[in-house]
Design a protein around this motif. Structure first.
Motif, PDB file in Angstrom:
ATOM      1  N   LEU A  13       0.844  -1.201   0.000  1.00  0.00           N
ATOM      2  CA  LEU A  13       0.000   0.000   0.000  1.00  0.00           C
ATOM      3  C   LEU A  13       0.877   1.249   0.000  1.00  0.00           C
ATOM      4  O   LEU A  13       1.785   1.372   0.831  1.00  0.00           O
ATOM      5  CB  LEU A  13      -0.907   0.004   1.236  1.00  0.00           C
ATOM      6  CG  LEU A  13      -1.677  -1.294   1.521  1.00  0.00           C
ATOM      7  CD1 LEU A  13      -2.530  -1.130   2.780  1.00  0.00           C
ATOM      8  CD2 LEU A  13      -2.543  -1.694   0.332  1.00  0.00           C
ATOM      9  N   HIS A  25       5.920   7.461  -6.023  1.00  0.00           N
ATOM     10  CA  HIS A  25       6.671   6.349  -5.435  1.00  0.00           C
ATOM     11  C   HIS A  25       6.198   5.020  -6.042  1.00  0.00           C
ATOM     12  O   HIS A  25       7.009   4.150  -6.377  1.00  0.00           O
ATOM     13  CB  HIS A  25       6.486   6.313  -3.915  1.00  0.00           C
ATOM     14  CG  HIS A  25       7.070   7.496  -3.210  1.00  0.00           C
ATOM     15  ND1 HIS A  25       7.056   7.633  -1.830  1.00  0.00           N
ATOM     16  CD2 HIS A  25       7.707   8.602  -3.681  1.00  0.00           C
ATOM     17  CE1 HIS A  25       7.633   8.773  -1.506  1.00  0.00           C
ATOM     18  NE2 HIS A  25       8.030   9.378  -2.599  1.00  0.00           N
ATOM     19  N   ASP A  81       5.325   0.011   7.571  1.00  0.00           N
ATOM     20  CA  ASP A  81       6.474   0.900   7.354  1.00  0.00           C
ATOM     21  C   ASP A  81       6.030   2.132   6.557  1.00  0.00           C
ATOM     22  O   ASP A  81       6.579   2.432   5.500  1.00  0.00           O
ATOM     23  CB  ASP A  81       7.576   0.122   6.604  1.00  0.00           C
ATOM     24  CG  ASP A  81       8.877   0.896   6.513  1.00  0.00           C
ATOM     25  OD1 ASP A  81       9.079   1.828   7.322  1.00  0.00           O
ATOM     26  OD2 ASP A  81       9.698   0.576   5.633  1.00  0.00           O
ATOM     27  N   TYR A  96      -2.673   1.342  12.010  1.00  0.00           N
ATOM     28  CA  TYR A  96      -2.126   0.253  11.185  1.00  0.00           C
ATOM     29  C   TYR A  96      -2.039  -1.040  11.995  1.00  0.00           C
ATOM     30  O   TYR A  96      -2.297  -2.125  11.469  1.00  0.00           O
ATOM     31  CB  TYR A  96      -0.755   0.636  10.614  1.00  0.00           C
ATOM     32  CG  TYR A  96      -0.812   1.787   9.634  1.00  0.00           C
ATOM     33  CD1 TYR A  96      -1.956   2.011   8.854  1.00  0.00           C
ATOM     34  CD2 TYR A  96       0.253   2.667   9.468  1.00  0.00           C
ATOM     35  CE1 TYR A  96      -2.024   3.067   7.956  1.00  0.00           C
ATOM     36  CE2 TYR A  96       0.199   3.718   8.570  1.00  0.00           C
ATOM     37  CZ  TYR A  96      -0.948   3.925   7.821  1.00  0.00           C
ATOM     38  OH  TYR A  96      -1.012   4.973   6.936  1.00  0.00           O
TER      39      TYR A  96
HETATM   40  N1  SAM Z   1       9.118  -0.147   2.940  1.00  0.00           N
HETATM   41  C1  SAM Z   1       9.957   0.725   2.123  1.00  0.00           C
HETATM   42  C2  SAM Z   1      11.333   0.113   1.991  1.00  0.00           C
HETATM   43  O1  SAM Z   1      11.906  -0.322   3.011  1.00  0.00           O
HETATM   44  O2  SAM Z   1      11.862   0.077   0.861  1.00  0.00           O
HETATM   45  C3  SAM Z   1      10.075   2.094   2.754  1.00  0.00           C
HETATM   46  C4  SAM Z   1       8.773   2.787   2.987  1.00  0.00           C
HETATM   47  S1  SAM Z   1       8.981   4.496   3.418  1.00  0.00           S
HETATM   48  C5  SAM Z   1       9.712   4.389   5.016  1.00  0.00           C
HETATM   49  C6  SAM Z   1       7.332   4.998   3.788  1.00  0.00           C
HETATM   50  C7  SAM Z   1       6.408   5.086   2.579  1.00  0.00           C
HETATM   51  O3  SAM Z   1       5.061   5.220   3.083  1.00  0.00           O
HETATM   52  C8  SAM Z   1       6.649   6.279   1.682  1.00  0.00           C
HETATM   53  O4  SAM Z   1       6.791   5.866   0.343  1.00  0.00           O
HETATM   54  C9  SAM Z   1       5.393   7.137   1.827  1.00  0.00           C
HETATM   55  O5  SAM Z   1       4.973   7.794   0.627  1.00  0.00           O
HETATM   56  C10 SAM Z   1       4.356   6.098   2.236  1.00  0.00           C
HETATM   57  N2  SAM Z   1       3.220   6.672   2.971  1.00  0.00           N
HETATM   58  C11 SAM Z   1       3.203   7.764   3.765  1.00  0.00           C
HETATM   59  N3  SAM Z   1       1.973   7.973   4.241  1.00  0.00           N
HETATM   60  C12 SAM Z   1       1.189   7.001   3.735  1.00  0.00           C
HETATM   61  C13 SAM Z   1      -0.193   6.684   3.852  1.00  0.00           C
HETATM   62  N4  SAM Z   1      -1.016   7.409   4.604  1.00  0.00           N
HETATM   63  N5  SAM Z   1      -0.642   5.601   3.181  1.00  0.00           N
HETATM   64  C14 SAM Z   1       0.166   4.841   2.428  1.00  0.00           C
HETATM   65  N6  SAM Z   1       1.489   5.098   2.282  1.00  0.00           N
HETATM   66  C15 SAM Z   1       1.983   6.154   2.920  1.00  0.00           C
END
Ligand code: SAM
Length: 222
Positions: free
Chosen positions: A88, A94, A139, A148
């Motif tokens: 998600l 992204h 994450d 979450y």
């Molecule tokens: N899991 C990834 C990795 O290790 O390669 C890193 C994820 S990064 C820490 C957090 C991601 O969550 C970002 O791409 C951001 O755009 C997304 N994000 C932020 N708020 C969000 C929301 N409300 N719903 C879904 N995604 C969200």
């Protein structure tokens, strides 16, 4: 502090233990070129998620927070041929980078990205036939960690593994005066866990190229 030695040791292990390769390196390169923040898990952590997926024998994975798909591809590689991962992601940009990276890794048949705020897409999963997962990786935006966690429990069954990343935040998680939204959200999530009887959990602190952080690991009770 010891950050230089933490980085050296992290790099030493990733150089020796095959926690990286051309495909994984190219994902980080593509992310950088697309201007994505370098907040993916590290190579050693990605390999840890891969090993955890194999240990669990997970077939159905849910990831909240895709970014450029770095952790997504690690999970996807550990899945069996008939495995499936839903990730998600809020940001269209992204998700587009991640989709390209997933295609380049040859994993598009196993991985589906759902675009939109996770609190909007999570309620649609059951209706789409995805009612439980074997492993759930949280994450995304940390202020929403309590919600979450509730969703993760809702989409779990006995034995489901739940991981919440970045729960230490340079040690700030232990500061009960913190007003930082990410710390507040993480502390509320830990508070929920302390009262939750459906899951057994622990938290592990980590150091390395991503600094000082950590994750919560839990297994839903039988
Ligand atoms: N899991 C990834 C990795 O290790 O390669 C890193 C994820 S990064 C820490 C957090 C991601 O969550 C970002 O791409 C951001 O755009 C997304 N994000 C932020 N708020 C969000 C929301 N409300 N719903 C879904 N995604 C969200």
């Amino acid at each position: 502090n010891n950050s230089k030695v933490w980085e050296d040791v992290d790099i030493y292990f990733s150089d020796h233990l095959k926690t990286s390769d051309i495909v994984m390196d190219s994902i980080l390169k593509e992310n950088l070129e697309a201007g994505l923040p370098a907040i993916d898990v590290s190579p050693n952590q990605g390999k840890f998620l891969y090993l955890l997926t194999k240990l669990k024998g997970a077939k159905h994975i849910l990831e909240i927070g895709t970014l450029g798909g770095y952790s997504t591809v690690w999970f996807g590689r550990a899945l069996p041929n008939d495995g499936h991962l839903i990730s998600l992601e809020y940001s269209q940009k992204h998700a587009k980078v991640a989709e390209e990276n997933i295609r380049n890794a040859g994993l598009e048949h196993k991985i589906e990205i759902m675009i939109g705020p996770a609190l909007d897409t999570l309620p649609t999963l059951k209706g789409k036939g995805f009612s439980t997962f074997d492993l759930i990786f949280i994450d995304a935006d940390k202020p929403n960690n309590p919600s979450y966690l509730k969703w993760a429990l809702e989409l779990s069954k006995p034995g489901t593994v739940i991981i919440v990343d970045n729960v230490v935040r340079n040690g700030r998680v232990a500061d009960d005066n913190s007003e930082e939204p990410s710390v507040v959200g993480t502390r509320q999530m830990v508070e929920l866990l302390s009262k939750e009887s459906r899951i057994e959990t622990t938290a592990i602190q980590t150091v390395g190229i991503k600094g000082y952080d950590g994750f919560v690991l839990g297994i839903v009770k039988e």
